[in-house]
Design a protein around this motif. Structure first.
Motif, PDB file in Angstrom:
ATOM      1  N   ILE A 226      66.510  66.235 -62.855  1.00 22.39           N
ATOM      2  CA  ILE A 226      67.568  65.455 -62.207  1.00 22.39           C
ATOM      3  C   ILE A 226      68.943  66.005 -62.569  1.00 22.39           C
ATOM      4  N   VAL A 227      69.134  66.271 -63.857  1.00 18.52           N
ATOM      5  CA  VAL A 227      70.418  66.808 -64.327  1.00 18.52           C
ATOM      6  C   VAL A 227      70.706  68.154 -63.681  1.00 18.52           C
ATOM      7  N   LYS A 228      69.695  68.947 -63.552  1.00 20.19           N
ATOM      8  CA  LYS A 228      69.844  70.270 -62.937  1.00 20.19           C
ATOM      9  C   LYS A 228      70.315  70.149 -61.489  1.00 20.19           C
ATOM     10  N   ARG A 229      69.805  69.152 -60.773  1.00 19.52           N
ATOM     11  CA  ARG A 229      70.124  68.998 -59.357  1.00 19.52           C
ATOM     12  C   ARG A 229      71.406  68.193 -59.119  1.00 19.52           C
ATOM     13  N   GLN A 230      71.777  67.354 -60.066  1.00 25.99           N
ATOM     14  CA  GLN A 230      72.911  66.450 -59.853  1.00 25.99           C
ATOM     15  C   GLN A 230      74.079  66.763 -60.779  1.00 25.99           C
ATOM     16  N   ARG A 231      74.317  68.010 -61.021  1.00 25.12           N
ATOM     17  CA  ARG A 231      75.437  68.434 -61.875  1.00 25.12           C
ATOM     18  C   ARG A 231      76.774  67.942 -61.308  1.00 25.12           C
ATOM     19  N   ALA A 232      76.946  68.039 -59.996  1.00 24.88           N
ATOM     20  CA  ALA A 232      78.203  67.620 -59.362  1.00 24.88           C
ATOM     21  C   ALA A 232      78.447  66.125 -59.568  1.00 24.88           C
ATOM     22  N   PHE A 233      77.378  65.333 -59.508  1.00 21.79           N
ATOM     23  CA  PHE A 233      77.520  63.890 -59.736  1.00 21.79           C
ATOM     24  C   PHE A 233      77.988  63.618 -61.166  1.00 21.79           C
ATOM     25  N   LEU A 234      77.400  64.296 -62.129  1.00 18.82           N
ATOM     26  CA  LEU A 234      77.766  64.095 -63.532  1.00 18.82           C
ATOM     27  C   LEU A 234      79.210  64.509 -63.789  1.00 18.82           C
ATOM     28  N   ASP A 235      79.678  65.512 -63.057  1.00 19.48           N
ATOM     29  CA  ASP A 235      81.057  65.984 -63.237  1.00 19.48           C
ATOM     30  C   ASP A 235      82.076  65.101 -62.522  1.00 19.48           C
ATOM     31  N   ASN A 236      81.738  64.678 -61.292  1.00 14.35           N
ATOM     32  CA  ASN A 236      82.751  64.061 -60.422  1.00 14.35           C
ATOM     33  C   ASN A 236      82.501  62.609 -60.045  1.00 14.35           C
ATOM     34  N   GLY A 237      81.295  62.075 -60.268  1.00 12.22           N
ATOM     35  CA  GLY A 237      81.047  60.686 -59.942  1.00 12.22           C
ATOM     36  C   GLY A 237      80.217  60.503 -58.682  1.00 12.22           C
ATOM     37  N   PRO A 238      80.021  59.245 -58.252  1.00  8.71           N
ATOM     38  CA  PRO A 238      79.117  58.893 -57.145  1.00  8.71           C
ATOM     39  C   PRO A 238      79.395  59.630 -55.842  1.00  8.71           C
ATOM     40  N   GLY A 239      80.665  59.941 -55.577  1.00  8.64           N
ATOM     41  CA  GLY A 239      80.993  60.610 -54.332  1.00  8.64           C
ATOM     42  C   GLY A 239      80.372  61.989 -54.211  1.00  8.64           C
ATOM     43  N   SER A 240      79.906  62.544 -55.320  1.00 14.71           N
ATOM     44  CA  SER A 240      79.330  63.892 -55.310  1.00 14.71           C
ATOM     45  C   SER A 240      77.804  63.875 -55.465  1.00 14.71           C
ATOM     46  N   LEU A 241      77.201  62.703 -55.297  1.00 16.49           N
ATOM     47  CA  LEU A 241      75.750  62.596 -55.410  1.00 16.49           C
ATOM     48  C   LEU A 241      75.079  63.347 -54.259  1.00 16.49           C
ATOM     49  N   LYS A 242      74.223  64.285 -54.585  1.00 15.64           N
ATOM     50  CA  LYS A 242      73.553  65.092 -53.566  1.00 15.64           C
ATOM     51  C   LYS A 242      72.274  64.403 -53.101  1.00 15.64           C
ATOM     52  N   PRO A 243      71.883  64.648 -51.856  1.00 13.41           N
ATOM     53  CA  PRO A 243      70.606  64.099 -51.385  1.00 13.41           C
ATOM     54  C   PRO A 243      69.461  64.635 -52.236  1.00 13.41           C
ATOM     55  N   MET A 244      68.654  63.723 -52.764  1.00 12.20           N
ATOM     56  CA  MET A 244      67.527  64.139 -53.596  1.00 12.20           C
ATOM     57  C   MET A 244      66.452  63.070 -53.523  1.00 12.20           C
TER      58      MET A 244
ATOM     59  N   MET B 202      62.315  61.834 -54.506  1.00 20.70           N
ATOM     60  CA  MET B 202      61.339  61.987 -55.587  1.00 20.70           C
ATOM     61  C   MET B 202      60.348  63.094 -55.282  1.00 20.70           C
ATOM     62  N   SER B 203      60.067  63.278 -54.011  1.00 20.42           N
ATOM     63  CA  SER B 203      59.133  64.350 -53.648  1.00 20.42           C
ATOM     64  C   SER B 203      59.716  65.725 -53.983  1.00 20.42           C
ATOM     65  N   MET B 204      61.033  65.887 -53.867  1.00 22.72           N
ATOM     66  CA  MET B 204      61.674  67.159 -54.208  1.00 22.72           C
ATOM     67  C   MET B 204      61.512  67.449 -55.698  1.00 22.72           C
ATOM     68  N   VAL B 205      61.736  66.429 -56.537  1.00 22.47           N
ATOM     69  CA  VAL B 205      61.588  66.595 -57.988  1.00 22.47           C
ATOM     70  C   VAL B 205      60.125  66.850 -58.341  1.00 22.47           C
ATOM     71  N   ALA B 206      59.225  66.089 -57.696  1.00 23.13           N
ATOM     72  CA  ALA B 206      57.795  66.246 -57.978  1.00 23.13           C
ATOM     73  C   ALA B 206      57.317  67.647 -57.645  1.00 23.13           C
ATOM     74  N   GLU B 207      57.778  68.181 -56.515  1.00 19.39           N
ATOM     75  CA  GLU B 207      57.368  69.525 -56.103  1.00 19.39           C
ATOM     76  C   GLU B 207      57.862  70.578 -57.089  1.00 19.39           C
ATOM     77  N   SER B 208      59.083  70.403 -57.583  1.00 19.84           N
ATOM     78  CA  SER B 208      59.633  71.372 -58.543  1.00 19.84           C
ATOM     79  C   SER B 208      58.863  71.363 -59.856  1.00 19.84           C
TER      80      SER B 208
ATOM     81  N   PHE C  71      68.636  59.152 -57.074  1.00 21.16           N
ATOM     82  CA  PHE C  71      67.925  59.512 -55.857  1.00 21.16           C
ATOM     83  C   PHE C  71      68.583  58.854 -54.655  1.00 21.16           C
ATOM     84  N   SER C  72      68.753  59.605 -53.598  1.00 20.12           N
ATOM     85  CA  SER C  72      69.302  59.061 -52.356  1.00 20.12           C
ATOM     86  C   SER C  72      68.760  59.870 -51.197  1.00 20.12           C
ATOM     87  N   SER C  73      68.600  59.196 -50.064  1.00 15.50           N
ATOM     88  CA  SER C  73      68.057  59.854 -48.885  1.00 15.50           C
ATOM     89  C   SER C  73      69.157  60.589 -48.138  1.00 15.50           C
ATOM     90  N   HIS C  74      68.747  61.492 -47.273  1.00 15.37           N
ATOM     91  CA  HIS C  74      69.691  62.207 -46.428  1.00 15.37           C
ATOM     92  C   HIS C  74      70.228  61.279 -45.343  1.00 15.37           C
TER      93      HIS C  74
END
Length: 454
Positions: free
Chosen positions: A324-342, A344-350, A380-383
């Motif tokens: 999660i941290v790897k995929r949501q670096r922008a969110f951790l740096d800038n806040g909710p406005g930078s949350l990327k679509p992600m 659970m299936s994407m994380v599970a596949e990785s 986690f948020s949908s597209h």
């Protein structure tokens, strides 16, 4: 009817008791896991709790904190306060007490004892208080109360008026109009337009028909708006803040900290007791009789499974959080406005695990971020995609942009949902007007008509 025997082969998927325990532990929150561990510790004699792990918990008074408290105590009450206490209590475990949840009934009964001196009045008051709903309204007709208590309606009304003077203001009302009237009278604002709104225009206020109210009352829309603001400061559910469930505590499963420009995931070990298998029972397994050995062997087998499953739970959650941290670096740096679509299936596949495993790993669990505690599911948020699928925005990004637009709009000219959709389009977030309306309502913003100020 002819009866005969036949054989058939069927495939059926079933989980062993050990695998069921693995799944169950993974989906438990930190608080629930602690309770499960303590229960198993009490039931399985071969398990021992590591005292050093308990001593490291946040609830334990460390040497440094003890010294600091000693200095404060000496400053306040002199050295006598601390002497004798510090030596015995320095290592005492201090736990935060849960706030008491007093019920509305208990609060009102306490006030009734001081208000009604006559036994008959107190009897009527007790019955009325017991008849209030969870919001503090009296839903039982006066005539029914009088009939049950063999009292006159005048007696019941007189006691009810006394109860309506209690705190919280508005309690004991029989409808919304009476509830607001009681509160307005206590605040000494029950006059002019405020009184008119309560008595004649509650439906109009709910629909924000400011101009219509102004026309009927012969005043300006601005005066009506000011009165509506006062009215909305009153509490339509005076009993709603009392009672309820016990206070719950959020215990972060992991800590996500930034070190040398990189985010590091650390496990929060402080709250979970550490267990190990007792050396006494290990010796008894070698030296005991057959029956004793058999009992110890079973309990030890159960204990090992528990310890293995706890460690497996820990490793699975850490793997998921690191991804999660790897995929949501922008969110951790800038806040909710930078949350990327992600998803659970994407994380599970990785990670090469099942999506349900990710779901259980984040369910009811929290992470301690540099800016506060955040639910793992919140990452986690949908597209939010149109038919062209050219957009790459998440629902969180759309809501963040909507909040920015709504908070900065001109209250005299509020933005319509269509205008908001156009503004989002300018930021490459393409969603329909209907979706804008759905997100706006989810965030608690009224329609443009109701947001308009005069």
């Amino acid at each position: 009817m002819e009866q005969k025997l036949s054989t058939s082969i069927k495939q059926r998927l079933s989980l062993s008791a050990r695998l069921q325990q693995t799944v169950k532990l993974l989906q438990l929150s930190t608080v629930e896991l602690r309770a499960a561990i303590e229960k198993e510790y009490m039931e399985n004699p071969v398990l021992e709790m590591d005292e050093t792990s308990m001593a490291e918990e946040g609830g334990v008074l460390s040497e440094t904190n003890a010294d600091e408290l000693a200095a404060v105590a000496e400053y306040i009450d002199g050295d006598e306060f601390w002497q004798g206490y510090a030596d015995d209590e320095r290592r005492t475990r201090f736990e935060a007490a849960a706030p008491m949840a007093i019920s509305l009934e208990e609060e009102l009964l306490e006030q009734a004892k001081f208000t009604f001196s006559a036994e008959r009045e107190l009897e009527i008051a007790t019955f009325i208080i017991g008849s209030l709903d969870e919001n503090g309204y009296l839903t039982v007709p006066i005539k029914d109360i009088a009939k049950v208590l063999n009292a006159s309606e005048a007696e019941v009304l007189d006691v009810l008026r006394g109860i309506q003077s209690f705190e919280p203001a508005g309690v004991g009302a029989r409808n919304l109009k009476e509830c607001l009237r009681i509160q307005a009278q206590k605040l000494e604002i029950y006059e002019g337009i405020v009184a008119a709104l309560i008595e004649r225009h509650l439906d109009d206020v709910a629909e924000s028909r400011v101009k219509q109210i102004a026309k009927e009352e012969g005043c300006s829309p601005g005066d009506v708006q000011s009165a509506v603001d006062l009215l909305r400061g009153l509490n339509p559910k005076p009993g709603g803040t009392y009672g309820g469930a016990e206070a719950s505590y959020l215990v972060p499963e992991v800590r996500i900290q930034k070190e040398n420009g990189e985010y590091i995931v650390n496990w929060n070990d402080n709250y979970i007791p550490r267990l190990h298998i007792s050396d006494v029972y290990k010796k008894a397994l070698r030296n005991g009789d057959a029956e004793t050995k058999d009992y110890i062997r079973k309990r030890m087998y159960s204990a090992k499974w528990l310890l293995n499953n706890i460690e497996q739970r820990r490793e699975t959650i850490l793997r998921v959080v690191k991804e999660i941290v790897k995929r949501q670096r922008a969110f951790l740096d800038n806040g909710p406005g930078s949350l990327k679509p992600m998803t659970m299936s994407m994380v599970a596949e990785s990670l090469g695990i099942h999506e349900s495993t990710v779901s259980r790993a984040v369910a009811g669990k929290y992470a301690q971020l540099p800016k506060g505690v955040f639910p793992l599911r919140g990452f986690f948020s949908s597209h939010v995609l149109g038919e062209s699928e050219q957009e790459n925005a998440s629902a969180a990004q759309a809501k963040s942009a909507l909040k920015e637009f709504l908070d900065s709009e001109d209250p005299k000219r509020p933005l319509s949902d269509q205008k908001l959709a156009e503004l989002l389009e300018a930021r490459d977030i393409s969603i329909s007007r209907r979706t804008v309306m759905k997100y706006r309502e989810q965030m608690g913003y009224a329609s443009s008509v109701k947001r308009k100020r005069y």
